[in-house]
Design an enzyme around this catalytic site. Structure first.
Site, PDB file in Angstrom:
ATOM      1  N   ASN A  11       0.868  -1.177   0.000  1.00  0.00           N
ATOM      2  CA  ASN A  11       0.000   0.000   0.000  1.00  0.00           C
ATOM      3  C   ASN A  11       0.907   1.229   0.000  1.00  0.00           C
ATOM      4  O   ASN A  11       1.460   1.598   1.027  1.00  0.00           O
ATOM      5  CB  ASN A  11      -0.885  -0.040   1.263  1.00  0.00           C
ATOM      6  N   LYS A  13       0.094   4.244  -0.490  1.00  0.00           N
ATOM      7  CA  LYS A  13      -0.593   5.446   0.023  1.00  0.00           C
ATOM      8  C   LYS A  13      -0.317   6.653  -0.889  1.00  0.00           C
ATOM      9  O   LYS A  13      -0.174   6.481  -2.100  1.00  0.00           O
ATOM     10  CB  LYS A  13      -0.180   5.699   1.479  1.00  0.00           C
ATOM     11  N   HIS A 102      -9.966   1.514   4.491  1.00  0.00           N
ATOM     12  CA  HIS A 102      -8.723   1.709   5.248  1.00  0.00           C
ATOM     13  C   HIS A 102      -8.974   2.700   6.386  1.00  0.00           C
ATOM     14  O   HIS A 102      -9.726   3.665   6.212  1.00  0.00           O
ATOM     15  CB  HIS A 102      -7.616   2.222   4.322  1.00  0.00           C
ATOM     16  N   GLU A 156      -6.346  -4.472  10.528  1.00  0.00           N
ATOM     17  CA  GLU A 156      -5.383  -3.384  10.685  1.00  0.00           C
ATOM     18  C   GLU A 156      -5.745  -2.559  11.917  1.00  0.00           C
ATOM     19  O   GLU A 156      -6.437  -1.535  11.801  1.00  0.00           O
ATOM     20  CB  GLU A 156      -5.412  -2.489   9.444  1.00  0.00           C
ATOM     21  N   GLY A 162       1.704   2.238  11.044  1.00  0.00           N
ATOM     22  CA  GLY A 162       2.746   3.259  10.921  1.00  0.00           C
ATOM     23  C   GLY A 162       3.392   3.661  12.231  1.00  0.00           C
ATOM     24  O   GLY A 162       4.054   4.698  12.304  1.00  0.00           O
ATOM     25  N   SER A 194       2.625  -2.070  10.796  1.00  0.00           N
ATOM     26  CA  SER A 194       4.037  -2.124  11.210  1.00  0.00           C
ATOM     27  C   SER A 194       4.697  -3.470  10.908  1.00  0.00           C
ATOM     28  O   SER A 194       5.510  -3.959  11.686  1.00  0.00           O
ATOM     29  CB  SER A 194       4.175  -1.782  12.696  1.00  0.00           C
ATOM     30  N   GLY A 215       2.534  -1.178   4.530  1.00  0.00           N
ATOM     31  CA  GLY A 215       2.574   0.244   4.202  1.00  0.00           C
ATOM     32  C   GLY A 215       4.025   0.709   4.090  1.00  0.00           C
ATOM     33  O   GLY A 215       4.689   0.529   3.067  1.00  0.00           O
ATOM     34  N   GLY A 216       4.532   1.298   5.164  1.00  0.00           N
ATOM     35  CA  GLY A 216       5.870   1.905   5.155  1.00  0.00           C
ATOM     36  C   GLY A 216       6.960   1.021   4.572  1.00  0.00           C
ATOM     37  O   GLY A 216       7.775   1.476   3.757  1.00  0.00           O
TER      38      GLY A 216
END
Ligand code: PGA
Length: 231
Positions: A11, A13, A102, A156, A162, A194, A215-216
């Site tokens: 993702n 973002k 989300h 999530e 994050g 995470s 994500g990150g």
């Protein structure tokens, strides 16, 4: 037990310039060209402007058996005077999946359970598999009418997104039980929050977890590829 069809969902973002995104996608595409069994599925969810060009690269590549595209949202209206929205009829030419609900959309764009259900239905009617993000039991209960449909639930928890503080495996196991109880054992269950190189196996070893929403750690293609290679 060796799991099959483990999903690694990137993702991105609201990140990356066009040139960065194209270069990063090529790295993932090249890696996926080297995958030769069907135990992994990689799904890249970039911002909308990338989808058309990524899709035309992808259909020319052998990576297409392991790599798919997803959107990060869809409009809850199929078509019409909805300035700024992007319709499923446009997206389904390019994507196999759509992330919906989300927590960043629920928090920043007032996305309600009702909107999430409308979006899920639109996906079902247009051959797109929704990846429905939930963080609480009530959000799972709101999906009860979709039992038997083909979709993925991404657990999530807000506090894990994050923050560098992923959810505990015990809580993830409990949440999987709740999801199975409400939506059935067959529904695909993904964990996100995470995830990184240090914990890929911890989460994928949990029975009933069939993939990760990243994500990150998906923003650097090298890291994301390394995560996929860990199993
Ligand atoms: P994170 O994000 O991996 O950066 O925690 C996950 C997500 O928001 O989907």
């Amino acid at each position: 037990m060796q799991k099959s069809n483990v999903k690694f969902i990137a993702n991105w973002k609201e990140h990356k310039t066009y040139n960065q995104g194209v270069s990063d996608f090529h790295k993932i595409l090249n890696y996926c060209e080297s995958l030769n069994n069907l135990d992994k599925e990689v799904i890249v969810c970039p911002s909308y402007p990338f989808l058309q060009s990524f899709s035309s690269e992808l259909i020319k590549s052998v990576a297409v058996t392991h790599l798919s595209l997803g959107s990060q949202d869809i409009s809850r209206f199929e078509e019409g005077a909805y300035t700024g929205e992007v319709s499923i009829k446009l997206l389904n030419e390019f994507v196999k999946y759509a992330i919906i609900g989300h927590s960043e959309r629920r928090a920043n764009f007032n996305e309600t359970d009702e909107y999430v259900s409308q979006k899920a239905l639109i996906c079902f009617n247009n051959q797109v598999t929704p990846i429905v993000c939930v963080g609480e039991e009530s959000q799972v209960n709101a999906l009860a009418s979709f039992v038997g449909r083909s979709f993925l639930v991404a657990y999530e928890p807000i506090g894990a997104i994050g923050t560098g503080h992923p959810e505990s495996p015990e809580r993830i196991k409990d949440f999987r039980r709740i999801v199975s109880h409400v939506l059935g054992e067959e529904v695909g269950f993904i964990y996100g929050g995470s995830t990184d190189l240090s914990n890929v196996n911890t989460f994928l070893d949990i029975p009933g977890v069939s993939g990760l929403l990243v994500g990150g750690a998906s923003l650097k293609p090298e890291t994301f590829i390394e995560m996929i290679s860990r199993i």
